[in-house]
Scaffold this motif. Structure first.
Motif, PDB file in Angstrom:
ATOM      1  N   ASP A  48       0.798  -1.224   0.000  1.00 38.72           N
ATOM      2  CA  ASP A  48       0.000   0.000   0.000  1.00 38.72           C
ATOM      3  C   ASP A  48       0.835   1.281   0.000  1.00 38.72           C
ATOM      4  OD1 ASP A  48      -2.419  -1.435   0.030  1.00 38.72           O
ATOM      5  OD2 ASP A  48      -2.267  -1.715   2.202  1.00 38.72           O
ATOM      6  N   ALA A  49       2.144   1.185  -0.099  1.00 41.92           N
ATOM      7  CA  ALA A  49       2.998   2.378  -0.101  1.00 41.92           C
ATOM      8  C   ALA A  49       2.692   3.243  -1.318  1.00 41.92           C
ATOM      9  CB  ALA A  49       4.464   1.970  -0.104  1.00 41.92           C
ATOM     10  N   HIS A  50       2.571   4.554  -1.096  1.00 40.52           N
ATOM     11  CA  HIS A  50       2.251   5.454  -2.198  1.00 40.52           C
ATOM     12  C   HIS A  50       2.574   6.891  -1.802  1.00 40.52           C
ATOM     13  CE1 HIS A  50      -1.280   5.766   0.415  1.00 40.52           C
ATOM     14  NE2 HIS A  50      -1.602   6.905  -0.213  1.00 40.52           N
ATOM     15  N   VAL A  51       2.592   7.760  -2.800  1.00 45.37           N
ATOM     16  CA  VAL A  51       2.735   9.192  -2.574  1.00 45.37           C
ATOM     17  C   VAL A  51       1.371   9.826  -2.839  1.00 45.37           C
ATOM     18  CG1 VAL A  51       3.892  11.319  -3.279  1.00 45.37           C
ATOM     19  CG2 VAL A  51       5.156   9.155  -3.263  1.00 45.37           C
ATOM     20  N   PRO A  52       0.709  10.350  -1.803  1.00 46.13           N
ATOM     21  CA  PRO A  52      -0.606  10.960  -2.030  1.00 46.13           C
ATOM     22  C   PRO A  52      -0.531  12.097  -3.040  1.00 46.13           C
ATOM     23  CG  PRO A  52      -0.216  10.634   0.318  1.00 46.13           C
ATOM     24  CD  PRO A  52       1.082  10.355  -0.377  1.00 46.13           C
ATOM     25  N   SER A  53      -1.567  12.247  -3.812  1.00 41.52           N
ATOM     26  CA  SER A  53      -1.602  13.272  -4.853  1.00 41.52           C
ATOM     27  C   SER A  53      -1.330  14.656  -4.275  1.00 41.52           C
ATOM     28  CB  SER A  53      -2.971  13.256  -5.537  1.00 41.52           C
ATOM     29  OG  SER A  53      -3.066  14.265  -6.504  1.00 41.52           O
ATOM     30  N   GLY A  54      -0.371  15.360  -4.890  1.00 39.73           N
ATOM     31  CA  GLY A  54      -0.038  16.703  -4.461  1.00 39.73           C
ATOM     32  C   GLY A  54       0.833  16.784  -3.225  1.00 39.73           C
ATOM     33  N   SER A  55       1.326  15.636  -2.759  1.00 35.82           N
ATOM     34  CA  SER A  55       2.123  15.602  -1.529  1.00 35.82           C
ATOM     35  C   SER A  55       3.593  15.406  -1.832  1.00 35.82           C
ATOM     36  CB  SER A  55       1.638  14.472  -0.615  1.00 35.82           C
ATOM     37  OG  SER A  55       0.273  14.645  -0.278  1.00 35.82           O
ATOM     38  N   SER A  56       4.438  15.694  -0.847  1.00 30.00           N
ATOM     39  CA  SER A  56       5.879  15.482  -0.991  1.00 30.00           C
ATOM     40  C   SER A  56       6.384  14.418  -0.036  1.00 30.00           C
ATOM     41  CB  SER A  56       6.634  16.796  -0.743  1.00 30.00           C
ATOM     42  OG  SER A  56       6.382  17.269   0.569  1.00 30.00           O
ATOM     43  N   PHE A  57       5.469  13.753   0.667  1.00 32.57           N
ATOM     44  CA  PHE A  57       5.855  12.705   1.610  1.00 32.57           C
ATOM     45  C   PHE A  57       5.407  11.343   1.088  1.00 32.57           C
ATOM     46  CE2 PHE A  57       1.729  14.357   2.990  1.00 32.57           C
ATOM     47  CZ  PHE A  57       0.965  13.202   3.072  1.00 32.57           C
ATOM     48  N   LEU A  58       5.961  10.315   1.678  1.00 38.05           N
ATOM     49  CA  LEU A  58       5.636   8.939   1.339  1.00 38.05           C
ATOM     50  C   LEU A  58       4.676   8.392   2.385  1.00 38.05           C
ATOM     51  CD1 LEU A  58       6.214   6.183  -0.104  1.00 38.05           C
ATOM     52  CD2 LEU A  58       8.131   5.938   1.483  1.00 38.05           C
ATOM     53  N   ARG A  59       3.547   7.896   1.963  1.00 41.46           N
ATOM     54  CA  ARG A  59       2.580   7.278   2.893  1.00 41.46           C
ATOM     55  C   ARG A  59       2.666   5.760   2.723  1.00 41.46           C
ATOM     56  NH1 ARG A  59      -2.754  10.323   3.757  1.00 41.46           N
ATOM     57  NH2 ARG A  59      -1.367  11.263   5.300  1.00 41.46           N
ATOM     58  N   LEU A  60       2.947   5.069   3.817  1.00 43.59           N
ATOM     59  CA  LEU A  60       3.196   3.630   3.735  1.00 43.59           C
ATOM     60  C   LEU A  60       1.934   2.780   3.857  1.00 43.59           C
ATOM     61  CD1 LEU A  60       6.485   3.413   5.843  1.00 43.59           C
ATOM     62  CD2 LEU A  60       6.261   3.143   3.378  1.00 43.59           C
ATOM     63  N   THR A  61       0.920   3.274   4.578  1.00 49.96           N
ATOM     64  CA  THR A  61      -0.279   2.460   4.779  1.00 49.96           C
ATOM     65  C   THR A  61      -1.492   3.104   4.122  1.00 49.96           C
ATOM     66  OG1 THR A  61      -0.455   3.469   6.988  1.00 49.96           O
ATOM     67  CG2 THR A  61       0.491   1.262   6.849  1.00 49.96           C
ATOM     68  N   LYS A  62      -2.526   2.306   3.975  1.00 49.26           N
ATOM     69  CA  LYS A  62      -3.683   2.661   3.154  1.00 49.26           C
ATOM     70  C   LYS A  62      -4.626   3.629   3.871  1.00 49.26           C
ATOM     71  CE  LYS A  62      -6.360  -0.809   2.401  1.00 49.26           C
ATOM     72  NZ  LYS A  62      -6.841  -2.092   1.866  1.00 49.26           N
ATOM     73  N   THR A  63      -5.249   4.505   3.079  1.00 50.35           N
ATOM     74  CA  THR A  63      -6.316   5.375   3.573  1.00 50.35           C
ATOM     75  C   THR A  63      -7.503   5.290   2.621  1.00 50.35           C
ATOM     76  OG1 THR A  63      -5.510   7.312   2.349  1.00 50.35           O
ATOM     77  CG2 THR A  63      -4.651   6.999   4.582  1.00 50.35           C
ATOM     78  N   ASP A  64      -8.658   5.772   3.094  1.00 49.93           N
ATOM     79  CA  ASP A  64      -9.803   5.844   2.189  1.00 49.93           C
ATOM     80  C   ASP A  64      -9.759   7.160   1.411  1.00 49.93           C
ATOM     81  OD1 ASP A  64     -10.699   7.846   3.903  1.00 49.93           O
ATOM     82  OD2 ASP A  64     -12.258   6.608   4.838  1.00 49.93           O
ATOM     83  N   ALA A  65     -10.801   7.455   0.653  1.00 52.98           N
ATOM     84  CA  ALA A  65     -10.822   8.646  -0.193  1.00 52.98           C
ATOM     85  C   ALA A  65     -10.762   9.935   0.608  1.00 52.98           C
ATOM     86  CB  ALA A  65     -12.085   8.629  -1.062  1.00 52.98           C
ATOM     87  N   ASP A  66     -11.156   9.868   1.879  1.00 53.23           N
ATOM     88  CA  ASP A  66     -11.131  11.045   2.747  1.00 53.23           C
ATOM     89  C   ASP A  66      -9.846  11.136   3.566  1.00 53.23           C
ATOM     90  OD1 ASP A  66     -13.712  11.893   1.965  1.00 53.23           O
ATOM     91  OD2 ASP A  66     -14.607  10.413   3.325  1.00 53.23           O
ATOM     92  N   GLY A  67      -8.897  10.218   3.315  1.00 53.75           N
ATOM     93  CA  GLY A  67      -7.637  10.238   4.049  1.00 53.75           C
ATOM     94  C   GLY A  67      -7.699   9.578   5.412  1.00 53.75           C
ATOM     95  N   PHE A  68      -8.754   8.800   5.668  1.00 54.47           N
ATOM     96  CA  PHE A  68      -8.882   8.105   6.955  1.00 54.47           C
ATOM     97  C   PHE A  68      -8.121   6.783   6.886  1.00 54.47           C
ATOM     98  CE2 PHE A  68     -10.932   5.586  10.255  1.00 54.47           C
ATOM     99  CZ  PHE A  68     -11.086   6.509  11.282  1.00 54.47           C
ATOM    100  N   PRO A  69      -7.232   6.501   7.858  1.00 53.56           N
ATOM    101  CA  PRO A  69      -6.428   5.265   7.798  1.00 53.56           C
ATOM    102  C   PRO A  69      -7.286   4.010   7.893  1.00 53.56           C
ATOM    103  CG  PRO A  69      -6.176   6.348   9.934  1.00 53.56           C
ATOM    104  CD  PRO A  69      -6.929   7.303   9.062  1.00 53.56           C
ATOM    105  N   GLN A  70      -6.806   2.968   7.209  1.00 57.73           N
ATOM    106  CA  GLN A  70      -7.564   1.727   7.117  1.00 57.73           C
ATOM    107  C   GLN A  70      -6.902   0.589   7.905  1.00 57.73           C
ATOM    108  OE1 GLN A  70     -10.680   1.717   4.953  1.00 57.73           O
ATOM    109  NE2 GLN A  70     -10.123   3.719   5.810  1.00 57.73           N
ATOM    110  N   GLN A  71      -7.710  -0.375   8.264  1.00 58.01           N
ATOM    111  CA  GLN A  71      -7.221  -1.554   8.967  1.00 58.01           C
ATOM    112  C   GLN A  71      -6.519  -2.505   7.992  1.00 58.01           C
ATOM    113  OE1 GLN A  71     -11.055  -2.841  10.569  1.00 58.01           O
ATOM    114  NE2 GLN A  71     -10.402  -2.216  12.620  1.00 58.01           N
TER     115      GLN A  71
END
Length: 268
Positions: A48-71
């Motif tokens: 699930d590692a990704h760079v959120p759109s428009g961001s400069s950081f690396l997000r390692l775990t998954k979020t929903d469309a509203d940016g809420f972290p997922q299990q």
């Protein structure tokens, strides 16, 4: 003349051999990521590692469309190129620095944590590695030829009394040594500096007013293969949080034992 050549030829050969050895004393790797604004071929993204759109950081775990972290999420990045970790009669030196933020959701307990790891080339996410396995160990809590420094947020059955801790993991999620840290590290930038000089591991954790130190003596040449990959991993399980990496730097070199401790200044 023949007698002189008989003496000089072995001497010249010895000098040439010494020069060749001296030139191949160390093999080094260096990289630094100050931003993750765009994907780079120098990094391998897994899970699930990704760079959120428009961001400069690396997000390692998954979020929903509203940016809420997922299990039940696992994400990892590895430096794509193999790192020379050892050679015959040699010592590895390395230093890595990470800056990251783990942000819990208000009203929810945070989980599960982040780890810097070193594994054999071609390492993949093990099965059953979400939650407390931090994306680096399988459901049995073990893995062969793996070293990690964990930043653990949740106390599992195998964990120490300190629910939040940094730990040294060698082939097992059961840490060899741990040091606890406080809740002030949550939601704020954490800097984790890890250095190794061939026999002693030093870890420094800083976040806000907290500084924690961990030292551990070990010989990683007995654990890891000649070539490895280095990476960062994070996971969620029943509990979750945002796991965001802002900075990653790594520097290493393999040094011949006869030159041991002469090149310590190479690490930055």
């Amino acid at each position: 003349m023949a007698n002189i050549l008989h003496v000089l030829i072995p001497l010249i050969s010895s000098i040439t051999f010494f020069i060749l050895i001296s030139k191949t004393v160390s093999q080094s790797t260096y990289f630094s990521f100050n931003t993750f604004a765009s994907y780079t071929t120098n990094l391998t993204y897994q899970g699930d590692a990704h760079v959120p759109s428009g961001s400069s950081f690396l997000r390692l775990t998954k979020t929903d469309a509203d940016g809420f972290p997922q299990q039940v999420s696992v994400g990892r990045v590895l430096y794509s190129k193999p790192v020379q970790f050892r050679a015959r009669d040699s010592i590895i030196h390395f230093k890595t620095t990470l800056k990251f933020t783990i942000k819990p959701t208000h009203g929810y307990a945070p989980g599960d944590g982040l780890a810097f790891f070193i594994a054999p080339v071609g390492s993949l996410i093990p099965g059953g590695s979400s939650g407390g396995e931090l994306g680096i160990f399988d459901y049995t809590g073990t893995s062969s030829a793996l070293f990690a420094i964990e930043f653990d947020l949740f106390s599992n059955d195998w964990d120490p009394v300190d629910p939040q801790h940094i730990g040294v993991d060698i082939n097992s999620i059961k840490s060899r040594k741990v040091v606890g840290f406080g809740s002030s590290c949550l939601g704020h930038e954490v800097q984790l500096s890890i250095s190794y000089n061939g026999y002693m591991l030093n870890v420094v954790l800083t976040c806000r007013e907290e500084t924690r130190l961990l030292d551990y003596e070990c010989d990683l040449r007995k654990i890891l293969p000649q070539q490895v990959q280095v990476g960062i991993s994070a996971s969620t399980g029943s509990f979750f949080a945002l796991h965001d990496v802002h900075f990653w730097r790594f520097n290493s070199f393999v040094e011949n034992r006869t030159h041991h401790a002469s090149n310590a200044s190479k690490l930055v």
